[in-house]
Write an enzyme that holds these catalytic residues in place. Structure first.
Site, PDB file in Angstrom:
ATOM      1  N   LYS A  76       0.671  -1.240   0.051  1.00 34.19           N
ATOM      2  CA  LYS A  76       0.087  -0.078  -0.037  1.00 34.19           C
ATOM      3  C   LYS A  76       0.971   1.144   0.036  1.00 34.19           C
ATOM      4  O   LYS A  76       0.395   2.049  -0.507  1.00 34.19           O
ATOM      5  CB  LYS A  76      -0.831   0.213   1.038  1.00 34.19           C
ATOM      6  CG  LYS A  76      -2.125  -0.798   1.146  1.00 34.19           C
ATOM      7  CD  LYS A  76      -3.182  -0.336   1.877  1.00 34.19           C
ATOM      8  CE  LYS A  76      -4.487  -1.434   1.720  1.00 34.19           C
ATOM      9  NZ  LYS A  76      -5.684  -1.112   2.742  1.00 34.19           N
ATOM     10  N   LYS A 134      -5.914 -10.482  -7.122  1.00 38.37           N
ATOM     11  CA  LYS A 134      -7.094 -10.604  -6.508  1.00 38.37           C
ATOM     12  C   LYS A 134      -8.094  -9.589  -7.171  1.00 38.37           C
ATOM     13  O   LYS A 134      -7.718  -8.545  -7.322  1.00 38.37           O
ATOM     14  CB  LYS A 134      -6.587 -10.247  -4.988  1.00 38.37           C
ATOM     15  CG  LYS A 134      -8.021 -10.892  -4.234  1.00 38.37           C
ATOM     16  CD  LYS A 134      -7.650 -10.516  -2.783  1.00 38.37           C
ATOM     17  CE  LYS A 134      -8.793 -10.103  -1.899  1.00 38.37           C
ATOM     18  NZ  LYS A 134      -8.518  -9.835  -0.674  1.00 38.37           N
ATOM     19  N   LYS A 171     -12.283  -4.284  -4.958  1.00 34.23           N
ATOM     20  CA  LYS A 171     -13.114  -3.079  -5.319  1.00 34.23           C
ATOM     21  C   LYS A 171     -12.573  -1.677  -5.488  1.00 34.23           C
ATOM     22  O   LYS A 171     -12.940  -0.857  -5.780  1.00 34.23           O
ATOM     23  CB  LYS A 171     -14.212  -3.112  -4.213  1.00 34.23           C
ATOM     24  CG  LYS A 171     -13.687  -2.878  -2.401  1.00 34.23           C
ATOM     25  CD  LYS A 171     -14.927  -3.034  -1.877  1.00 34.23           C
ATOM     26  CE  LYS A 171     -14.589  -3.141  -0.401  1.00 34.23           C
ATOM     27  NZ  LYS A 171     -13.531  -3.969   0.300  1.00 34.23           N
TER      28      LYS A 171
END
Ligand code: TRP
Length: 334
Positions: free
Chosen positions: A117, A199, A202
């Site tokens: 991240k 993966k 969203k």
């Protein structure tokens, strides 16, 4: 002790950072729904976690309530489980601070999600992003959680929560229950439709990479038609055929058919037929959820009531743990 109290406790959380995807549903929420009868389940919409990445306030506020409505539409039953919004129980932030003083900088530096991240949000590597796993440990440990259903990407965080719990217990006696990972019997890890090595997420920038629970039939079919596959022509599950393997996992999860049944069904047919069948089956599966969501989201009073009750129950449940922790570390109570 009543029958109810002897059931094991399960905690899990989901971030309100977008409409839940087919991956969230097949990989997590569907399992949550099935756990509700056999366990005392606590499910949280983790908004505190969501602000580790910059969010638009109005949008976040809407997404939190939509997330609650979607979980209800997916069959999370507030009569059976505790469903609440994380920020509405202040104990999470409070325990998180204490636990952060029992977590080492080095441990947090090794978290792979933090590394990923911070690479993705290089302009905002904030302290919250770094201490995110401590907050997650607080979520879990507050409720004397026995088991946490988590995907592979959260296993390292759960391992850290276990280490923090054991470390604290070693100093202060038996304060925390040390949680175990819950590995469902059948678990589907759903990958991105545009890059099947990643993966399904969203927060993907490419909307064609994921199916949301609110996509309509045409959109779903269109996205499956565009799904990345390979230059082969037979529908079969095989190493290296990531795209087809993913579509087969999805089809199997929604239709209940085994891989060999699917291979037989599409013998002599092309990828086009297969993609269409997957799209139609997914659309039919999601239609009732979408309808229920539309009904629920127009009933703000009901949703508010669910959130209020859930927060109250969560507060009551976690109060004892937090008081015990405060006492053990030496805070005075007046
Ligand atoms: N970090 C989890 C995720 O991104 C969400 C989460 C927050 C969670 N707190 C939790 C999951 C506690 C399980 C238990 O998927």
């Amino acid at each position: 002790m009543s029958q109810n109290e002897r059931k094991k406790i399960i905690f899990s959380g989901i971030q309100p950072t977008g409409v839940f995807t087919l991956g969230n549903y097949l990989g997590a929420i569907k399992n949550w729904r099935e756990l509700q009868d056999d366990y005392n389940c606590i499910f949280s919409v983790v908004d505190l976690h969501a602000i580790t990445v910059r969010q638009d306030s109005a949008e976040l506020r809407k997404r939190i309530l939509d997330s609650v409505a979607l979980l209800l539409a997916c069959g999370i039953d507030p009569e059976k489980s505790i469903l609440f919004v994380q920020s509405q129980n202040p104990a999470h932030a409070e325990l998180s601070w204490v636990l952060s003083c029992y977590t080492q900088f080095g441990e947090l530096s090794r978290m792979t999600q933090f590394k990923d991240k911070s690479a993705k949000h290089a302009d905002n590597i904030n302290a919250g992003l770094f201490t995110y796993p401590v907050l997650m440990a607080a979520d879990i440990l507050l409720y004397k959680t026995d088991m946490v259903p988590v995907g592979i990407d959260q296993k390292q965080h759960l391992e850290l929560a276990r280490n923090i719990a054991e470390r604290f217990n070693n100093i202060y006696g038996n304060v925390f229950t040390v949680p175990e990972p819950y590995i469902p019997k059948v678990s589907a890890k759903i990958m991105s439709l545009s890059d099947p090595t990643k993966k399904m997420s969203k927060s993907d920038d490419n909307q064609n990479a994921y199916i949301t629970l609110l996509d309509d039939k045409d959109t779903i079919i269109r996205k499956f038609k565009r799904a990345v596959t390979d230059s082969d022509t037979t529908v079969c599950y095989k190493e290296g055929k990531d795209g087809i393997n993913n579509l087969m996992s999805i089809y199997s999860a929604v239709s209940g058919k085994s891989f060999s049944e699917i291979e037989k069904e599409f013998e002599g047919k092309g990828y086009g037929d297969f993609k269409l069948a997957v799209g139609e089956c997914v659309a039919d599966n999601l239609a009732p959820i979408r309808e229920e969501f539309i009904k629920l989201s127009s009933d703000k009073a009901y949703l508010t009531e669910i959130c209020k009750n859930g927060a109250e129950m969560a507060q009551r449940f976690s109060k004892r743990t937090l008081e015990k922790v405060y006492h053990k570390v030496g805070f005075a109570k007046f």
